[in-house]
Design an enzyme around this catalytic site. Structure first.
Site, PDB file in Angstrom:
ATOM      1  N   GLU A  58       0.834  -1.198   0.000  1.00 27.72           N
ATOM      2  CA  GLU A  58       0.000   0.000   0.000  1.00 27.72           C
ATOM      3  C   GLU A  58       0.875   1.256   0.000  1.00 27.72           C
ATOM      4  O   GLU A  58       1.885   1.339   0.691  1.00 27.72           O
ATOM      5  CB  GLU A  58      -0.924  -0.017   1.226  1.00 27.72           C
ATOM      6  N   CYS A  68      -6.470   5.136  -2.922  1.00 25.30           N
ATOM      7  CA  CYS A  68      -6.748   3.701  -2.922  1.00 25.30           C
ATOM      8  C   CYS A  68      -8.098   3.274  -3.471  1.00 25.30           C
ATOM      9  O   CYS A  68      -8.173   2.409  -4.356  1.00 25.30           O
ATOM     10  CB  CYS A  68      -6.544   3.134  -1.525  1.00 25.30           C
ATOM     11  N   ASP A  72      -0.702   0.163  -4.808  1.00 31.12           N
ATOM     12  CA  ASP A  72      -1.993   0.667  -5.277  1.00 31.12           C
ATOM     13  C   ASP A  72      -1.940   2.116  -5.763  1.00 31.12           C
ATOM     14  O   ASP A  72      -2.849   2.565  -6.462  1.00 31.12           O
ATOM     15  CB  ASP A  72      -3.077   0.489  -4.217  1.00 31.12           C
TER      16      ASP A  72
END
Length: 468
Positions: free
Chosen positions: A36, A76, A258
């Protein structure tokens, strides 16, 4: 004796035929390891040797580094909507962060001024996710465990989606598609892990020109690099499990992030720091990569058709806007232009569209009365963001660093990515680039028309349109 030998041979042949009938060509497994909030330029396989990431780097023994993967949106939930649907978020009503927040009904006080409920776009809901197509073709699909798609994803998308989901519950020899998300590198870790022991020396780090070269910037960078080391360790546990179970050789492994990094002017930024992400793909042992590095311009909308293409024998839905870049249905035409976008971030509406080719990038800003540095409350928990705010208020940032805070921001921006990778020198008024600027403007306008970009609607109008 001859009759016995003949009978034995016939028996062997019989069982070989039956075996072939019961064991058609084995489908590959597919594993996604998702970091992430990480920009491409943080990683050793893109030239930054600040940390060693042995588990991810091992994938390159039979893998390819993709230099041109881009998140459709630099945050995201919209980005994940693009991945699961194969569609641009601004064409299906999933571009605002957040349109949907789980089962939460009422917006927080800081978002109350938006005057809209949480909502789920029926345009997105009506698109069959690629994981459902995989399931319909015999795959066992799991997600561990983030379900942040910005719309209600149908239950048929996953066999299991939880923090315990894994391929291990599938039937014997059933091929699988499994996703593991690693939260240790998330933006929130910048303050949650601020006191953890650092695994790198801040003094040895190179500070990007968008930040002041001081101890606070260096400490923030060191936190992120330390988190990357921990992420690599955690990913190694998953990879080792594959090997222990004899699955590694027949598994594609995708490593990517992401969107851009957990810093100001990275995550939520339309710049390369916010949209350009790492991508490594490890191939099954029976497939030798055609190249060790690939420079094609790719977008998250390409993931869905690519997964169906490498599985083989599956028709790719015509509605998908992405194109397969691997497999039996690999698109033969390489992209000349790459499009990205951004809209509302939490409590702050905005609208930006961008297009680039391999040399230049053009950005169109619509809300000029707002800076790129939107005062997002969530981000303001970060020490580096607080530091930049103080320096900006005291007029202690460099001229280039202050551009992010500029009000009004420029209606148009144009950058030479080859010579200005951090996009600090806006060349929009340079006459020698007028033809390049004109071309990219036309490409952007054509794209917005082609995908039926919904950004011209206010969000109240959008809610009414996509939920009816």
């Amino acid at each position: 004796m001859k009759q016995i030998i003949k009978l034995s041979m016939l028996t062997v042949i019989f069982f070989l035929i039956v075996g072939c009938q019961n064991n058609p060509e084995r489908k590959p497994n597919i594993l996604w390891l998702v970091a992430e909030d990480q920009s491409q330029y943080f990683f050793p396989f893109y030239g930054d040797n600040s940390v060693n990431l042995p588990n991810i780097s091992e994938l390159l023994k039979n893998g390819t580094v993709f230099e041109g993967m881009n998140s459709s949106y630099p945050v995201c939930a919209p980005a994940r909507s693009a991945i699961i649907t194969g569609m641009y978020p601004n064409s299906i009503g999933t571009g605002n962060m957040r349109a949907l927040k789980g089962n939460t009904k009422k917006r927080s006080a800081k978002e109350a001024s938006l005057g809209i409920p949480y909502y789920s776009s029926k345009l997105a809901e009506n698109i069959k996710p690629f994981t459902q197509i995989l399931r319909e073709n015999g795959y066992y699909c799991t997600n561990n465990s983030k379900r942040d798609y910005n719309f209600y994803l149908r239950d048929e998308a996953w066999d299991e989606s939880s923090n315990k989901a894994s391929w291990e519950k599938r039937k014997d020899d059933q091929p699988f598609f499994s996703v593991f998300n690693f939260n240790v590198t998330h933006e929130s870790a910048m303050w949650q892990r601020d006191k953890e022991e650092l695994k790198v020396n801040p003094k040895n780090l190179k500070v990007p020109p968008v930040f002041p070269n001081d101890s606070i910037s260096r400490h923030s960078l060191a936190i992120n690099y330390s988190n990357l080391v921990e992420m690599d360790r955690q990913m190694g546990l998953i990879i080792d499990k594959l090997k222990d179970q004899g699955l590694y050789e027949n598994t594609y492994i995708f490593f990517y992030s992401d969107h851009g990094g957990p810093f100001p002017r990275h995550k939520r930024a339309i710049y390369e720091t916010g949209t350009k992400v790492p991508l490594i793909i490890k191939f099954p042992s029976v497939i030798k990569p055609e190249e060790k590095r690939n420079s094609d311009m790719l977008n998250f909308i390409d993931f869905a058709p690519t997964i169906l293409s490498i599985v083989g024998g599956i028709d790719i839905p015509k509605i998908y806007q992405g194109k397969a870049f691997l497999g039996s249905r690999k698109n033969k035409n390489k992209r000349e232009y790459l499009f990205t976008a951004s809209d509302r971030f939490d409590e702050h509406p905005d609208r930006i569209r961008a297009v680039k080719n391999k040399r230049f990038k053009y950005i169109k800003n619509y809300n000029l009365n707002k800076p790129h540095a939107l005062p997002v409350a969530y981000r303001n928990q970060m020490a580096l963001m607080q530091h930049l705010n103080r320096l900006n208020e005291s007029d202690l940032l460099s001229k280039q660093q202050k551009l992010w805070f500029q009000i009004p921001k420029s209606q148009e921006e144009f950058y030479d990515l080859e010579n200005d990778p951090f996009e600090l020198n806006n060349l929009i008024d340079e006459k020698k680039y007028s033809d390049d600027i004109k071309n990219l403007k036309i490409q952007l306008e054509n794209w917005m028309d082609e995908i039926k970009d919904l950004g011209h609607l206010s969000e109240k109008e959008l809610v009414e349109y996509v939920t009816k």
